[in-house]
Motif scaffolding. Structure first.
Motif, short mmCIF file in Angstrom:
data_model
loop_
_atom_site.label_atom_id
_atom_site.label_comp_id
_atom_site.label_asym_id
_atom_site.label_seq_id
_atom_site.Cartn_x
_atom_site.Cartn_y
_atom_site.Cartn_z
N ALA A 30 0.83 -1.21 0.00
CA ALA A 30 0.00 0.00 0.00
C ALA A 30 0.86 1.26 0.00
CB ALA A 30 -0.94 -0.01 1.20
N VAL A 31 1.99 1.20 0.68
CA VAL A 31 2.93 2.33 0.67
C VAL A 31 3.62 2.41 -0.68
CG1 VAL A 31 5.04 3.26 1.70
CG2 VAL A 31 3.26 2.29 3.17
N GLU A 32 4.04 1.27 -1.20
CA GLU A 32 4.76 1.23 -2.48
C GLU A 32 3.94 1.82 -3.62
OE1 GLU A 32 7.68 0.16 -5.39
OE2 GLU A 32 7.78 0.32 -3.21
N CYS A 33 2.65 1.52 -3.65
CA CYS A 33 1.82 1.99 -4.77
C CYS A 33 1.20 3.35 -4.52
CB CYS A 33 0.73 0.97 -5.09
SG CYS A 33 -0.56 0.83 -3.84
N GLY A 34 1.45 3.95 -3.35
CA GLY A 34 0.98 5.30 -3.08
C GLY A 34 -0.38 5.40 -2.41
N LYS A 166 8.12 2.76 9.84
CA LYS A 166 9.29 2.41 9.04
C LYS A 166 9.05 2.62 7.54
CE LYS A 166 10.66 -1.21 12.32
NZ LYS A 166 10.79 -2.67 12.52
N LEU A 167 7.84 2.34 7.07
CA LEU A 167 7.60 2.28 5.64
C LEU A 167 7.25 3.61 5.01
CD1 LEU A 167 5.53 -1.03 5.62
CD2 LEU A 167 7.77 -0.70 4.54
N VAL A 168 6.45 4.45 5.67
CA VAL A 168 5.92 5.64 4.99
C VAL A 168 7.02 6.60 4.54
CG1 VAL A 168 4.38 7.61 5.21
CG2 VAL A 168 3.63 5.36 6.03
N PRO A 169 8.00 6.99 5.32
CA PRO A 169 8.19 6.75 6.76
C PRO A 169 7.54 7.86 7.58
CG PRO A 169 10.14 7.79 5.88
CD PRO A 169 9.17 7.66 4.72
N GLN A 215 -0.20 -8.62 -4.15
CA GLN A 215 0.76 -7.83 -4.91
C GLN A 215 2.13 -7.81 -4.21
OE1 GLN A 215 0.46 -6.39 -7.90
NE2 GLN A 215 -1.62 -7.14 -8.14
N HIS A 216 2.11 -7.83 -2.90
CA HIS A 216 3.36 -7.81 -2.14
C HIS A 216 4.20 -9.05 -2.41
CE1 HIS A 216 5.96 -8.17 1.50
NE2 HIS A 216 6.01 -6.86 1.39
N GLU A 217 3.55 -10.16 -2.75
CA GLU A 217 4.28 -11.40 -2.99
C GLU A 217 5.30 -11.27 -4.12
OE1 GLU A 217 1.31 -14.40 -3.54
OE2 GLU A 217 0.62 -14.30 -1.46
N THR A 218 5.05 -10.36 -5.07
CA THR A 218 5.98 -10.19 -6.19
C THR A 218 6.60 -8.79 -6.18
OG1 THR A 218 4.11 -9.55 -7.63
CG2 THR A 218 4.77 -11.87 -7.63
N GLN A 219 6.48 -8.07 -5.07
CA GLN A 219 7.09 -6.73 -4.98
C GLN A 219 8.61 -6.85 -5.09
OE1 GLN A 219 5.34 -4.30 -1.93
NE2 GLN A 219 7.19 -3.03 -1.71
N TYR A 220 9.22 -5.94 -5.82
CA TYR A 220 10.64 -6.09 -6.14
C TYR A 220 11.53 -5.96 -4.91
CZ TYR A 220 15.17 -5.31 -8.35
OH TYR A 220 16.48 -5.41 -8.70
N THR A 221 11.35 -4.90 -4.15
CA THR A 221 12.13 -4.75 -2.92
C THR A 221 11.20 -4.73 -1.72
OG1 THR A 221 12.07 -2.33 -3.14
CG2 THR A 221 13.97 -3.45 -4.07
N ARG A 222 11.59 -5.44 -0.68
CA ARG A 222 10.70 -5.57 0.47
C ARG A 222 11.50 -5.53 1.77
NH1 ARG A 222 7.33 -10.98 -0.66
NH2 ARG A 222 9.45 -11.75 -0.91
#
Length: 226
Positions: A30-34, A166-169, A215-222
């Protein structure tokens, strides 16, 4: 401080060795896609998950499992454990509950005060969902249902907020603001979980979280495992 409170703090502790800190349950995507990009959106995402997933499915399952453990109903424990695993909609969410369940069951096995019935029941299960050993410990330690549900929800909430930090951050103060904003809902949600456990009126319809997790299962960086 009474012993039940100490036991609750133990179960809710972020240092409980079950790996909860390594999961975001789709929040990372959800953070990755905005979809989540600031404090307000993080608050909304976590609040929705708390109200529509945890309080309506996972927490009622926890209460039902506590009752099965208290009555030594091994068949009910096995059935509820399997039913909860079946509610995990993605490979990551399923792997999450099984990894955490295995880790907590192993910890309980190594605690000398745990009765042999808990160890043998866990050993009879091919797979163990996280609420199953958590409920076993809560039942054995004679923790009240409302206290147990509130604590379980708090532990999940704290983990999600720290993932958002951590993610937003976000800053640590923002994380504390979210905890203060969301925690007043916990007692009411715990009561709802108990009501749903009574009626088996459980639901786990959270398509946004499910899509984010898949979608997270194939996210490039995690950073996180889910």
């Amino acid at each position: 401080m009474n012993l039940q409170l100490a036991r609750l703090l133990h179960l809710a502790s972020p240092v409980l060795p079950v790996g909860a800190f390594s999961y975001s349950q789709g929040l990372e995507w959800a953070v990755e896609c905005g979809t989540v990009k600031n404090e307000a959106l993080a608050l909304q995402w976590i609040s929705d998950a708390l109200h529509f997933a945890l309080a309506r499915c996972e927490a009622p399952a926890l209460i039902a499992l506590m009752r099965a453990w208290r009555s030594a109903d091994v068949a009910a424990v096995a059935r509820l454990n399997a039913e909860f695993i079946a509610t995990r909609e993605t490979a990551e969410l399923r792997a999450e509950t099984l990894q955490m369940g295995y880790s907590l069951a192993r910890l309980l096995r190594d605690l000398p005060e745990m009765p042999e019935a808990i160890r043998s029941t866990h050993a009879s299960l091919a797979e163990i969902a996280y609420p199953t050993p958590w409920a076993a410990a809560a039942a054995h330690w004679q923790i009240e249902e409302h206290d147990a549900a509130t604590t379980y929800l708090w532990a999940w909430l704290e983990n999600q907020v720290m993932a958002a930090v951590k993610l937003v951050p976000l800053g640590q103060t923002a994380g504390q603001r979210m905890l203060v904003a969301l925690s007043p809902a916990l007692p009411g949600l715990a009561s709802e979980a108990i009501r749903r456990a009574d009626s088996e009126d459980w639901e786990n319809f959270t398509p946004g979280m499910t899509l984010a997790s898949s979608q997270h299962e194939t996210q490039y960086t995690r950073l996180f495992r889910s």
